[in-house]
Scaffold this motif. Structure first.
Motif, PDB file in Angstrom:
ATOM      1  N   LEU A  32       3.786  -1.030   8.996  1.00 21.33           N
ATOM      2  CA  LEU A  32       3.174  -2.344   9.161  1.00 21.33           C
ATOM      3  C   LEU A  32       3.407  -2.893  10.560  1.00 21.33           C
ATOM      4  N   TYR A  73       5.989 -15.164  11.125  1.00 20.48           N
ATOM      5  CA  TYR A  73       5.603 -13.788  11.407  1.00 20.48           C
ATOM      6  C   TYR A  73       4.526 -13.370  10.420  1.00 20.48           C
ATOM      7  N   THR A  74       3.435 -12.830  10.951  1.00 22.83           N
ATOM      8  CA  THR A  74       2.316 -12.364  10.132  1.00 22.83           C
ATOM      9  C   THR A  74       2.278 -10.855  10.168  1.00 22.83           C
ATOM     10  N   PHE A  75       1.877 -10.261   9.030  1.00 21.38           N
ATOM     11  CA  PHE A  75       1.809  -8.815   8.924  1.00 21.38           C
ATOM     12  C   PHE A  75       0.383  -8.326   8.826  1.00 21.38           C
ATOM     13  N   GLY A  76       0.167  -7.134   9.380  1.00 22.27           N
ATOM     14  CA  GLY A  76      -1.084  -6.437   9.153  1.00 22.27           C
ATOM     15  C   GLY A  76      -1.111  -5.859   7.746  1.00 22.27           C
ATOM     16  N   SER A  77      -2.224  -5.280   7.389  1.00 23.55           N
ATOM     17  CA  SER A  77      -2.396  -4.767   6.024  1.00 23.55           C
ATOM     18  C   SER A  77      -1.697  -3.435   5.808  1.00 23.55           C
TER      19      SER A  77
END
Lengths: 115, 112
Positions: free
Chosen positions: A92, A104-108
């Motif tokens: 990720l 904090y944002t995560f990708g898929s």
């Protein structure tokens, strides 16, 4: 919040080969990170992708195995080299949001299976 | 480096009841504590976070408390609903660190 596109979403690879995962963000961000999530487990930080300089690796992760590029403020790649079945995981990309809210944002994620 | 412990690993509650998940951390300089919800096959989603200068934060049915002296923080979900069923992860950002250290996760099951 930032929109993160990660490619490929999944792959099945032969042992001994390498796979490069791409992470594209829709806005400029200072901090980009790569995490690994083994099946049924928690997330582990692999490294911080630094723009214009070498990535900063966490204990247990080395550049030869997980080379990382960060050519600009919106893009990064992670390569998983000389793969073995133990590398089968979800990888990720994550970014730290700019501005007061932070977070904090995560990708898929990229689901990697090594056979 | 930072170490985060999370309990329980599985939590089953009746719909409508409250759920509490607890985490402890080791680095007294840690300054940021987010909670993530991860549904099966999906990415972790930030549901609430708290910084080291705040003791409590609430967002509708979800609240987080932080005790810096004891180095622990907790997630509280009230009036649980079936859609709250998921794996919840706590995390901490250690002093001088940029990335997050995660707990091992709590599988929350809401019983109808």
């Amino acid at each position: 919040s930032a929109v993160i596109s990660q490619k490929p979403s999944r792959d099945i690879c032969q042992r001994g080969t390498s796979l490069t995962i791409q992470c594209q963000v829709d806005s400029q961000v200072t901090m980009m990170f790569w995490y690994r999530q083994q099946p049924g487990q928690s997330l582990t930080l692999i490294a911080t992708a630094n723009q214009g300089s070498e990535a900063t690796y966490e204990s247990g992760f080395v550049i030869d195995k997980f080379p990382i590029s960060r050519p600009n403020l919106t893009f990064s790649t992670l390569t998983v080299s000389n793969m073995s079945p133990e590398d089968s995981s979800i990888y990720l990309c994550s970014v730290e949001e700019v501005g007061g809210a932070g977070g904090y944002t995560f990708g898929s994620g990229t689901r990697l299976t090594v056979v | 480096g930072e170490n985060v412990e999370q309990h329980p690993s599985t939590l089953s509650v009746q719909e409508g009841d409250s759920a509490v998940i607890k985490c402890t951390y080791s680095d007294s300089a840690s300054n940021y504590f987010p909670w993530y919800k991860q549904e099966l096959g999906k990415r972790p989603q930030l549901i609430i976070d708290i910084r080291s200068n705040v003791g409590e934060k609430k967002d509708q049915r979800i609240a987080v408390t932080l005790n810096k002296t004891a180095k622990h923080f907790s997630l509280h979900i009230t009036e649980t609903q079936p859609e709250d069923s998921a794996v919840y992860f706590c995390a901490a950002r250690g002093g001088g660190a940029d990335g997050l250290t995660f707990g091992k996760g709590t599988h929350l099951i809401i019983q109808p």
